[in-house]
Write a protein that holds these residues in place. Structure first.
Motif, PDB file in Angstrom:
ATOM      1  N   LYS A   6      90.676  22.997  67.566  1.00 52.13           N
ATOM      2  CA  LYS A   6      91.718  23.484  66.897  1.00 52.13           C
ATOM      3  C   LYS A   6      92.788  24.298  67.540  1.00 52.13           C
ATOM      4  O   LYS A   6      94.030  24.100  67.089  1.00 52.13           O
ATOM      5  CB  LYS A   6      90.956  24.572  65.644  1.00 52.13           C
ATOM      6  CG  LYS A   6      91.828  24.916  64.823  1.00 52.13           C
ATOM      7  CD  LYS A   6      91.124  25.906  63.762  1.00 52.13           C
ATOM      8  CE  LYS A   6      91.974  26.593  62.592  1.00 52.13           C
ATOM      9  NZ  LYS A   6      91.379  27.540  61.649  1.00 52.13           N
ATOM     10  N   TYR A   7      92.453  24.908  68.609  1.00 49.20           N
ATOM     11  CA  TYR A   7      93.477  25.901  69.252  1.00 49.20           C
ATOM     12  C   TYR A   7      94.401  24.876  69.845  1.00 49.20           C
ATOM     13  O   TYR A   7      95.633  24.895  70.182  1.00 49.20           O
ATOM     14  CB  TYR A   7      92.847  26.842  70.204  1.00 49.20           C
ATOM     15  CG  TYR A   7      92.415  27.849  69.387  1.00 49.20           C
ATOM     16  CD1 TYR A   7      92.780  28.415  68.376  1.00 49.20           C
ATOM     17  CD2 TYR A   7      91.124  28.651  69.869  1.00 49.20           C
ATOM     18  CE1 TYR A   7      92.268  29.757  67.636  1.00 49.20           C
ATOM     19  CE2 TYR A   7      90.450  29.573  69.275  1.00 49.20           C
ATOM     20  CZ  TYR A   7      91.153  29.989  68.375  1.00 49.20           C
ATOM     21  OH  TYR A   7      90.604  31.108  67.615  1.00 49.20           O
ATOM     22  N   ILE A   8      93.899  23.935  70.545  1.00 50.75           N
ATOM     23  CA  ILE A   8      94.665  22.968  71.505  1.00 50.75           C
ATOM     24  C   ILE A   8      95.649  22.236  70.668  1.00 50.75           C
ATOM     25  O   ILE A   8      96.818  21.861  70.679  1.00 50.75           O
ATOM     26  CB  ILE A   8      93.561  21.704  71.958  1.00 50.75           C
ATOM     27  CG1 ILE A   8      92.847  22.421  73.141  1.00 50.75           C
ATOM     28  CG2 ILE A   8      94.168  20.646  72.590  1.00 50.75           C
ATOM     29  CD1 ILE A   8      91.601  21.382  73.536  1.00 50.75           C
ATOM     30  N   ILE A  10      96.763  23.111  67.832  1.00 47.75           N
ATOM     31  CA  ILE A  10      97.774  24.164  67.317  1.00 47.75           C
ATOM     32  C   ILE A  10      98.816  24.529  68.377  1.00 47.75           C
ATOM     33  O   ILE A  10     100.101  24.564  68.222  1.00 47.75           O
ATOM     34  CB  ILE A  10      97.341  25.535  67.036  1.00 47.75           C
ATOM     35  CG1 ILE A  10      96.388  25.571  65.764  1.00 47.75           C
ATOM     36  CG2 ILE A  10      98.103  26.776  66.725  1.00 47.75           C
ATOM     37  CD1 ILE A  10      95.529  26.688  65.328  1.00 47.75           C
ATOM     38  N   GLY A  11      98.415  24.325  69.427  1.00 48.29           N
ATOM     39  CA  GLY A  11      99.105  24.377  70.835  1.00 48.29           C
ATOM     40  C   GLY A  11     100.413  23.468  70.774  1.00 48.29           C
ATOM     41  O   GLY A  11     101.407  23.434  71.395  1.00 48.29           O
ATOM     42  N   ILE A  12      99.541  21.991  70.734  1.00 44.24           N
ATOM     43  CA  ILE A  12     100.595  20.842  70.568  1.00 44.24           C
ATOM     44  C   ILE A  12     101.482  20.996  69.785  1.00 44.24           C
ATOM     45  O   ILE A  12     102.928  20.551  69.920  1.00 44.24           O
ATOM     46  CB  ILE A  12      99.549  19.563  70.490  1.00 44.24           C
ATOM     47  CG1 ILE A  12      98.965  19.390  71.796  1.00 44.24           C
ATOM     48  CG2 ILE A  12     100.531  18.499  70.353  1.00 44.24           C
ATOM     49  CD1 ILE A  12      97.584  18.425  71.687  1.00 44.24           C
ATOM     50  N   VAL A  14     102.870  23.773  68.294  1.00 48.93           N
ATOM     51  CA  VAL A  14     104.023  24.676  68.575  1.00 48.93           C
ATOM     52  C   VAL A  14     104.761  24.212  69.788  1.00 48.93           C
ATOM     53  O   VAL A  14     105.988  24.357  69.658  1.00 48.93           O
ATOM     54  CB  VAL A  14     103.304  25.929  69.076  1.00 48.93           C
ATOM     55  CG1 VAL A  14     104.087  27.002  69.580  1.00 48.93           C
ATOM     56  CG2 VAL A  14     102.309  26.490  68.087  1.00 48.93           C
ATOM     57  N   LEU A  15     104.435  23.399  70.739  1.00 48.73           N
ATOM     58  CA  LEU A  15     105.280  22.855  71.905  1.00 48.73           C
ATOM     59  C   LEU A  15     106.260  21.757  71.489  1.00 48.73           C
ATOM     60  O   LEU A  15     107.225  21.542  71.659  1.00 48.73           O
ATOM     61  CB  LEU A  15     104.148  22.305  72.912  1.00 48.73           C
ATOM     62  CG  LEU A  15     103.668  23.338  73.824  1.00 48.73           C
ATOM     63  CD1 LEU A  15     102.584  22.546  74.754  1.00 48.73           C
ATOM     64  CD2 LEU A  15     104.490  24.241  74.446  1.00 48.73           C
TER      65      LEU A  15
END
Length: 380
Positions: A6-8, A10-12, A14-15
């Motif tokens: 889930k965090y991965i 979200i990071g993608i 955002v980037l």
């Protein structure tokens, strides 16, 4: 494990959002394109073509001998000016042995005949003086005597011509080659010792010299079949010579060939023009030259630069873009006329007050970009 995924994700996201925002900001930070405009104007326009060719003398006269022989002496050189009657060369006659022998035999026969007639003439003259023979008989003998003398003179003259090329006492010997016209010697294609052939009904003969008047020159060139129909005799020409820089000569078209010649797949028509030779300008025969001809000319017509034209991709018809507001343009179809390669005639569709868009203006290279390009080349 699910939290890590889930965090991965979200990071993608955002980037991706940051990249999209940066691209949008960069795109909108570019300067807006500002188009310049130009207005139509009144001018004269000429449609020209250029014919390549050369400048040659109007008339070239070839001097040929009247008798065969060997060049004994040449008195003049190429480039010298001559007058009619000037001696160019002399020929040494080399007689034909058979003709010489026959002529010599003819002279001997004429001498024998004259001797025989002379004896008869002297004997009958004495009788005539005594009144023994009639006047009629004596007159017949007198005629035979005179004819025998004339035959001997003719035989001796023919022998002299065969042996030396001219009869004794001739005012203009055949062995002397003289100029027949006034002008400049363009060429002497023979040398002393060369054998030459006389000009007769079966042979053109050997050319001793070529003479031409270099003050009367003509332009000889060729034009394409697509342009020859627009030419007329009397059309002014501008002649530029490759060998004489900065000199332009006036000329008038005097001849257009009625028949074309196919060269490299294109039909060319020969043209000639009378060239006005300027005082102080020396033109050599055979100079390569270009003739500028005006095919069509219009004065005081509405024109625009040809670079402003655009063409419809489907119909291939011309159009321009007219400014209707601040950096707002609309298409307008126009009709064009002749072009000189820079400006084009506007037949309809525009007025002098219209502002035409400069759609293909070349942007100048910025200093920074230029320096970067030079650095890139030096690194390579």
């Amino acid at each position: 494990m699910n939290k890590i995924v889930k965090y991965i994700l979200i990071g993608i996201l955002v980037l991706g959002a940051l990249w999209a925002a940066a691209f949008f900001i960069k795109s909108n930070s570019k300067d807006a394109v500002t188009y310049e405009t130009q207005t139509p104007f009144i001018s004269n326009i000429e449609k020209k073509t250029v014919a390549t060719g050369k400048v040659v003398p109007e008339d070239e006269v070839e001097i040929k001998p009247q008798i065969s022989g060997i060049i004994q002496k040449i008195f003049l050189e190429e480039g010298q000016k001559v007058k009619s009657g000037d001696l160019i060369a002399t020929i040494k006659v080399v007689p034909n042995e058979q003709a010489l022998n026959q002529s010599r035999g003819r002279v001997r026969n004429a001498e024998l005949a004259l001797n025989n007639v002379t004896i008869e003439y002297n004997r009958n003259k004495a009788l005539f003086d005594k009144g023994v023979i009639s006047s009629q008989d004596f007159n017949s003998l007198q005629l035979q005597y005179d004819q025998a003398q004339q035959e001997l003179q003719n035989a001796r003259a023919d022998y002299q011509i065969i042996r030396q090329g001219s009869a004794g006492g001739s005012t203009s010997a055949n062995t002397n080659i003289r100029a027949t016209v006034e002008g400049t010697i363009l060429e002497i294609p023979v040398e002393e010792g060369d054998q030459v052939i006389e000009s007769n009904n079966f042979n053109d003969g050997t050319t001793i010299a070529t003479i031409a008047d270099l003050s009367k020159m003509i332009f000889e060139g060729k034009v394409d079949e697509g342009e020859v129909a627009k030419l007329e005799v009397g059309t002014p020409l501008k002649i530029s010579l490759g060998a004489v820089e900065g000199t332009e000569l006036d000329a008038k078209l005097r001849f257009i060939a009625p028949k074309g010649i196919e060269e490299t797949g294109a039909v060319q028509f020969k043209i000639e023009g009378d060239v006005e030779v300027k005082e102080g300008v020396f033109i050599r025969a055979g100079y390569s030259a270009n003739a500028s001809l005006v095919l069509e000319k219009k004065d005081d017509v509405l024109v625009i630069p040809e670079a402003l034209l655009q063409f419809d991709k489907k119909t291939d018809k011309p159009y321009v873009e007219i400014e209707t507001g601040d950096q707002k343009f609309e298409r307008r179809d126009i009709e064009i006329g002749i072009s000189d390669g820079v400006n084009v005639e506007i037949v309809s569709g525009l007025t002098e007050s219209d502002k035409v868009k400069v759609w293909n203006k070349t942007e100048p290279i910025k200093k920074g970009e230029d320096e970067e390009g030079e650095e890139g080349k030096s690194e390579e």
